[in-house]
Design a protein around this motif. Structure first.
Motif, PDB file in Angstrom:
ATOM      1  N   LEU A 280       0.675   4.174  -2.282  1.00 34.87           N
ATOM      2  CA  LEU A 280      -0.406   3.568  -1.506  1.00 34.87           C
ATOM      3  C   LEU A 280      -1.662   3.380  -2.348  1.00 34.87           C
ATOM      4  O   LEU A 280      -2.377   2.378  -2.204  1.00 34.87           O
ATOM      5  CB  LEU A 280      -0.723   4.442  -0.286  1.00 34.87           C
ATOM      6  N   VAL A 281      -1.923   4.316  -3.256  1.00 24.18           N
ATOM      7  CA  VAL A 281      -3.076   4.167  -4.155  1.00 24.18           C
ATOM      8  C   VAL A 281      -2.887   2.954  -5.054  1.00 24.18           C
ATOM      9  O   VAL A 281      -3.821   2.167  -5.280  1.00 24.18           O
ATOM     10  CB  VAL A 281      -3.269   5.448  -4.985  1.00 24.18           C
ATOM     11  N   TYR A 284      -3.472  -0.128  -3.034  1.00 26.46           N
ATOM     12  CA  TYR A 284      -4.908  -0.266  -2.764  1.00 26.46           C
ATOM     13  C   TYR A 284      -5.634  -0.820  -3.989  1.00 26.46           C
ATOM     14  O   TYR A 284      -6.491  -1.717  -3.864  1.00 26.46           O
ATOM     15  CB  TYR A 284      -5.481   1.094  -2.367  1.00 26.46           C
ATOM     16  N   GLN A 288      -7.744  -4.250  -4.114  1.00 27.63           N
ATOM     17  CA  GLN A 288      -9.140  -4.238  -4.515  1.00 27.63           C
ATOM     18  C   GLN A 288      -9.396  -5.151  -5.719  1.00 27.63           C
ATOM     19  O   GLN A 288     -10.389  -5.865  -5.775  1.00 27.63           O
ATOM     20  CB  GLN A 288      -9.580  -2.813  -4.858  1.00 27.63           C
TER      21      GLN A 288
END
Length: 293
Positions: A280-281, A284, A288
């Protein structure tokens, strides 16, 4: 005076949208959201799916992860495997894409040949690599032909991981090359024509036009390759089984062992939650970075 219309959340358009979305939302909830939620719950429990059942133990599984030397060795293996796979899986396909983007003979055949590994089953590919690198396999046969002693590729703690990395790179090259080709074709040819008029050589054009134009593509390929390597299971299962001496044990295979060999489902769920958090990081960071474009 102009009429004003208040749009209700239950108007015809909204109701129609909910009707069409409901089947997809049900499938999403049943096969993705609920399993993730249950995984997270399971990571705080112990026991097994027997008559005794499972019981709540709080953060003990995560504490066990922090104190388990085998888990940290697996994390180290996974980081090594991921980094060593990502870098060549970016450089080699990018170089191939730049070459194949030009008008070359047999360009279509070469594209198909490079993409072929991407559609081959990982299990079949793993069996092939296991045969190639076994002690009496073709690779050692080639080494013996040149007078080089045979290497115990799959039985050596140093060489076993490079075999897995080599297979993963070979498997990923075709997909990444196709993505890079799509990115190259989206760069306007007028930029290269202007650079030619200014006297820029091939390297300057690549550095100042191609790479900046491929920035979103490079980010996408990096994230997808990282996710591909983080979820690697078949290579380890078929070729090395995590050995020798745990030197090729990756996180997904470690989760499999704890859950279905040791039947420690709570501990395995905690390790899987860590993997989910890392993934998930990465997603993300990708979103971004794309948002800054």
């Amino acid at each position: 005076m102009p009429k004003t219309y208040s749009k209700s959340w239950l108007d015809n358009d909204t109701a129609a949208a909910w009707i069409f979305l409901t089947p997809a939302l049900i499938l999403l909830s049943v096969f993705i959201i609920w399993p993730i939620a249950y995984l997270f719950y399971l990571s705080f429990t112990a026991g097994s799916f027997t008559s005794k059942g499972i019981y709540w133990i709080g953060l003990k599984n995560y504490w066990r992860l922090l104190l388990n030397s085998d888990f940290w060795q697996v994390i180290t293996n996974t980081i090594y495997f991921t980094v060593a796979t990502i870098i060549p899986s970016l450089i080699i396909p990018l170089g191939l894409a730049v070459l194949l983007n030009r008008s070359l003979a047999l360009r279509g055949i070469l594209r198909s040949a490079y993409f072929l590994p991407s559609i081959i089953s990982l299990v079949a590919a793993g069996l092939g690599f296991r045969w190639l690198f076994q002690t009496t396999g073709p690779v050692n046969g080639l080494l013996n032909f040149f007078g080089i002693p045979a290497v115990s590729w799959l039985g050596d703690t140093f060489w076993a991981m490079p075999v897995l990395i080599l297979m993963s790179i070979w498997k990923q090259i075709g997909f990444n090359m196709v993505v890079f080709l799509a990115g190259l074709q989206a760069i306007p040819p007028s930029r290269y024509e202007a650079a030619d008029l200014d006297g820029a050589n091939a390297w300057q054009q690549f550095w100042h036009i191609t790479l900046p134009g491929l920035r979103p593509t490079v980010i996408f390929v990096t994230i997808t390759t990282a996710i591909f390597t983080l979820r690697s299971f078949e290579q380890v299962y078929v070729i090395t089984g995590g050995g020798p001496l745990n030197s090729t044990n990756l996180l997904v295979y470690y989760i499999y062992q704890e859950a279905f060999a040791q039947f420690d489902f709570g501990y395995a769920a905690a390790a899987a939650t860590v993997l989910l958090a890392v993934t998930l990081v990465l997603v993300y960071l990708q979103l971004q970075t794309w948002g800054e474009e």
